[in-house]
Write a protein that holds these residues in place. Sequence first.
Motif, PDB file in Angstrom:
ATOM      1  N   THR A  36       0.844  -1.189   0.000  1.00 44.66           N
ATOM      2  CA  THR A  36       0.000   0.000   0.000  1.00 44.66           C
ATOM      3  C   THR A  36       0.881   1.242   0.000  1.00 44.66           C
ATOM      4  O   THR A  36       1.848   1.328   0.770  1.00 44.66           O
ATOM      5  CB  THR A  36      -0.905   0.023   1.245  1.00 44.66           C
ATOM      6  OG1 THR A  36      -1.751  -1.138   1.236  1.00 44.66           O
ATOM      7  CG2 THR A  36      -1.773   1.272   1.265  1.00 44.66           C
ATOM      8  N   ARG A  56       0.578   4.935   0.841  1.00 45.29           N
ATOM      9  CA  ARG A  56      -0.359   5.789   1.568  1.00 45.29           C
ATOM     10  C   ARG A  56      -0.687   7.058   0.780  1.00 45.29           C
ATOM     11  O   ARG A  56       0.205   7.755   0.293  1.00 45.29           O
ATOM     12  CB  ARG A  56       0.220   6.159   2.934  1.00 45.29           C
ATOM     13  CG  ARG A  56      -0.798   6.791   3.895  1.00 45.29           C
ATOM     14  CD  ARG A  56      -0.187   7.004   5.269  1.00 45.29           C
ATOM     15  NE  ARG A  56       0.283   5.749   5.836  1.00 45.29           N
ATOM     16  CZ  ARG A  56      -0.475   4.904   6.493  1.00 45.29           C
ATOM     17  NH1 ARG A  56      -1.767   5.166   6.656  1.00 45.29           N
ATOM     18  NH2 ARG A  56       0.020   3.793   7.006  1.00 45.29           N
ATOM     19  N   GLY A  57      -1.968   7.334   0.648  1.00 43.15           N
ATOM     20  CA  GLY A  57      -2.412   8.543  -0.030  1.00 43.15           C
ATOM     21  C   GLY A  57      -2.444   8.439  -1.535  1.00 43.15           C
ATOM     22  O   GLY A  57      -2.882   9.369  -2.221  1.00 43.15           O
TER      23      GLY A  57
END
Length: 230
Positions: A218, A220-221
């Motif tokens: 992942t 982030r953002g």
Amino acid sequence: MTGGHRRILVVEDDPETAGQLVDSFTTNGYQVDLATNGKEALNRGTTGDYAIITIDRMLPDIDGIAVMRQLRDDGIAAPVLIISALGEVDDRVRGLRAGGDDYLVKPFSFVELLARVEALGRRSDTFARETILRVGDLAIDLVSRTVSRRGKEIALLHREFQLLEYLVRNEGRAVSRAMLLQHVWDLHFDPSTNIIDVYVGRVRRKVDGQQAYPLIHTVRGIGYCLRAPG
């Protein structure tokens, strides 16, 4: 697929459409050259070793049909996909009889566009097809549509396979949810659901579960990134 054997010439004068075509082909592993008028198309088309050429019918200087006829007269045998807002039967027939191999009417689905290009590529003498994508101990067989890690097969549903293939083709790059919506689901808007996260979660459990190291990360953002350690 290697070198010039993955080269596509895009002939399109509309900046927005041209940008979408170049982005779609590039993110799916093609090398793309762009011509924005007929004269440039003839120059590039006769000097470059292209596996496939896409041509817009309505160009600002030379009609796309005339460009294609000239390329054929010059001995260019690369498959041609005509892309046009002119969608009447007579328009399509004229384009195909002039030397086109396929005809796609605007507006079109990018998923369908890529499928048609892949189909044309199977006819091209210069189109080298890779059949297996690898990242670390992950292998994706594009012919049998199977996935394995360390030789053990992983069962994926059709959409899960498409998602994983897109992540693999963009190995090491952060892929946004918007990119996944466009290139895997062919949606150009946010349906305000967590469909991306749900599918990535499924694929992650199947691909990374019980493995020595994770491949799907992942960002982030932004979204997600597929990469192997090292």
